[in-house]
Design a protein around this motif. Structure first.
Motif: not given
Lengths: 300, 444
Positions: A197-223
């Motif tokens: 029953g999770a909507n798209k926003m919920g999925q983004f907030a609770h699945i996508t974002l937490p699992l992208l932590k490493g990618v965030f770190k990479t992007n922040l470092t490159f930036w």
């Protein structure tokens, strides 16, 4: 597996020697040079005069260097928020099953393929021009005369015009990294969430974002590294004489190391001090990101 | 065993590839050896005393000169230089290897000179040659005297080089002068019969042009220092500007304030294009589009605007006007050039000097002027390109010269502050008093 030490040494030696000569030596020389008064970058060491911390104190006492650091800080913060948010948004949209994904991915990445010089000319001449720029024509066509009269390249707006143009060129690169990160996340997680029953926003907030932590770190470092090395866009927006509104630390360093049109005084020692300072900034930021965004969580 | 052989081969290949990769490529390189052999024999026949004219000495030949050029190979300047080199090779029996470095030479030549790289001649901005590289360059006084160089040079240029370096360390070529460039047809239409010589006459000309429906002046962001530099230098002289930049005192300087007020007056009178100050080169192109009449700039600007806009304008030029009670007359202007220099470790000094003379005097200097729309460096060349023919009288009348930005470059950090505040002055967002106060605060 049997290891042949001689072969290992034979293969590693050329790379190691190259690394030492081309990378380690210049780094050590630059660090040492930053404590000396040196006019020319390649001056013999016999011409160096020990200056202690004078170069470091000198640059921080110079208003124009402080201005350049503030400019860089604003580019990092404001530009970072804009670029990383927009690129994440685009990456999420492109992975949500939108049609013509390949086309949009290529189109958004395209500015990265074009030279920054050409991009900057395009923005200055065809978008921001007071007389026939796209923004002026667009607002005039809509009857928004006040907006049409904005001088995008005057002393108050030039920095922001430069930042907008820079961000436009940068989004595609970070979007691709986010895109690959999102595509690594198994689809069954989203399917299970949808069933629960999770909507798209919920999925983004609770699945996508937490699992992208490493990618965030990479992007922040490159930036962070990209903004520390901010040079071409600044040069293009102030082509003949450097302006305080667009100056970055690297441009300031370049100017004092090589001189500018009509300015023949040089100070390679101070230039080295700026280089070392910028390197320290990158190291500190990298250290902070490593602390804040730890890799020990689950990721794909 | 077989594995060992393969590994050794791979290892060697890797090392060779790396070494090859580290080798010098030096940008575009052209080695002109054609005709060298046949020319060598004829040149060898003539090893008589050095010519006192600007013709290259008939050397014994067989030398190879290395020339690092500030031009890209396809630029018109490079084309003229290539022709001069070809003729030089034929006459001297020497060969010339050219490395076309382009403008990047300004960031690499110092390192090359410090490292003692084999270079026999290079060219760069003449001020940098005189100030930055002079200590690594050969003294050319004796060779210049033997070649009667003074007869073939515009006096101001070697004087400036000697002033910076203490002696002649470079040979200037492709000089430029500066002042106010204008559209002659607009002046005629506005009823301006005489080129303005004083500030009052200049304001009168601006008014007439505005009444005729034209923007009298254009101003791009890249040249605000240049325009204000002229104005303040007319009041204080370049030495006065240098003193202000070095020692401060902007708030007490009547000349600095008067110059800023005169700029403010131009802005408030509506004498600048409605888009000024615009991003370079947008506003200067307004002259090409025949919306505006005048620009404060250097003698490359007619060619630049013509290239940008494909206009067909009859260009006029006059020296920057004098101001009431000002120190400098109208016969002082910013003049500059490129210059050739010979590194002091060159073993082919005389041969390099002969080549330099070949390029910078006589027929090839004339060709350089006509092909690149620039001023001849050799005053015996009397033909000027049509586009800048209007500069001839003004240039010949000069009695002294300014550096680029007329002294405002003295303190590079302060210069950036002045540039930013000048933008506000030209935009009408700042008064002259506010401008002076801001610069004064930054200079302390």
């Amino acid at each position: 597996m049997k290891r042949n030490k001689k072969m290992i040494i034979a293969f590693i030696t050329p790379a190691l020697v190259t690394f030492l000569v081309m990378f380690v030596y210049p780094v050590i020389r630059t660090v040492i040079m930053s404590f000396f008064k040196v006019e020319s970058l390649t001056a013999s060491t016999s011409e160096w005069q020990f200056a202690g911390l004078d170069n470091y104190i000198g640059i921080w006492k110079t208003p124009i260097f402080r201005t350049s650091m503030i400019n860089m800080g604003v580019i990092w913060l404001v530009g970072g928020v804009i670029v990383l948010s927009v690129s994440l948004l685009l990456a999420v949209i492109l992975t949500s099953g939108v049609r013509f994904k390949s086309f949009f991915r290529a189109a958004i990445y395209l500015p990265n393929v074009i030279s920054a010089v050409a991009l900057a000319i395009m923005w200055i001449q065809y978008v921001f021009s007071k007389k026939y720029g796209m923004l002026t024509s667009f607002f005039r066509a809509l009857g928004l005369d006040n907006l049409a009269k904005i001088s995008w390249l005057d002393s108050d707006m030039k920095f922001w015009a430069m930042l907008i143009a820079f961000c436009f060129g940068a989004v595609g690169y970070y979007m691709l990294i986010f895109l690959s990160g999102i595509e690594q996340i198994p689809q069954d997680l989203f399917e299970a969430a949808t069933i629960d029953g999770a909507n798209k926003m919920g999925q983004f907030a609770h699945i996508t974002l937490p699992l992208l932590k490493g990618v965030f770190k990479t992007n922040l470092t490159f930036w962070s590294i990209n903004t520390m090395m901010f040079f071409v866009w600044s040069k293009m927006f102030s082509p003949v004489e450097t302006e305080a509104s667009t100056i970055s630390p690297v441009v300031y360093m370049y100017n004092i190391v090589f001189g500018t049109k009509g300015v023949t005084q040089r100070d390679a020692g101070r230039g080295a001090a700026i280089g070392v300072t910028m390197a320290l900034f990158v190291l500190i930021i990298f250290f902070i990101f490593n602390r804040v965004l730890k890799d020990d969580d689950l990721e794909y | 065993m077989k594995k060992k052989v393969i590994s050794a081969v791979l290892c060697t290949t890797m090392a060779v590839a790396m070494l090859a990769g580290c080798g010098s490529n030096g940008g575009a390189k052209s080695n002109s050896t054609s005709k060298a052999t046949s020319a060598a024999s004829s040149a060898a026949e003539s090893t008589s005393a050095k010519s006192k004219s600007t013709e290259p000495a008939k050397a014994e030949g067989g030398k190879n000169l290395v020339y690092w050029s500030m031009w890209n190979e396809t630029e018109p300047q490079a084309e003229v230089i290539k022709d001069a080199i070809e003729e030089y090779q034929t006459e001297s029996g020497n060969t010339v290897t050219v490395e076309w470095k382009g403008r990047d030479i300004s960031t690499i030549i110092q390192a090359a000179l410090d490292a003692g790289e084999t270079i026999d001649l290079f060219d760069e901005d003449y001020q940098r040659v005189g100030q930055q590289y002079a200590s690594k360059c050969m003294d050319l006084e004796d060779m210049a005297k033997a070649a009667d160089y003074e007869t073939h040079s515009v006096e101001a240029l070697p004087t400036a080089l000697r002033g910076w370096a203490g002696s002649l360390k470079g040979i200037a070529y492709q000089p430029y002068t500066s002042g106010i460039f204008y559209n002659k047809a607009m002046f005629k239409e506005a009823g301006i019969e005489k080129e303005p010589a004083t500030w009052t006459e200049f304001l009168d000309a601006c008014k007439k042009l505005k009444d005729a429906g034209y923007a009298p002046l254009v101003q791009d962001d890249a040249y605000v220092l240049y325009s204000y530099g002229f104005q303040i230098a007319r009041h204080l002289g370049q030495d006065g500007v240098v003193d202000l930049c070095k020692n401060g005192g902007w708030a007490e300087s009547e000349g600095a304030l008067a110059a800023a007020k005169e700029i403010q007056s131009l802005v408030e009178s509506g004498y600048y294009s409605e888009y000024a100050p615009d991003a370079y080169p947008n506003n200067e192109n307004e002259i090409g589009y025949e919306n505006a009449a005048m620009i404060v700039n250097a003698s490359w600007v007619p060619s630049e605007i013509t290239n940008n806009t494909k206009c067909d304008i009859e260009w006029g030029m006059f020296n920057y006007p004098t101001v009431d009670g000002g120190k400098d007359p109208a016969t002082v202007a910013n003049v500059g050039a490129q210059a050739f220099a010979i590194p002091d470790n060159s073993k082919n000094g005389q041969a390099a000097f002969d080549l330099i003379m070949k390029i910078t005097t006589g027929a090839f200097d004339q060709k350089m002027a006509l092909d690149t729309q620039s001023i001849p460096a050799d005053p015996t060349n009397e033909e000027w390109p049509e586009m800048i023919a209007g500069c001839k009288d003004a240039f010949n009348a000069l009695t002294n010269v300014y550096d680029w930005n007329m002294g405002l470059n003295t303190d590079a950090d302060l210069k950036t502050v002045i540039q930013d505040n000048l933008m506000k002055l030209f935009e009408g967002k700042m008064t002259a008093e506010e401008f002076i106060a801001a610069v004064d605060a930054a200079s302390k």
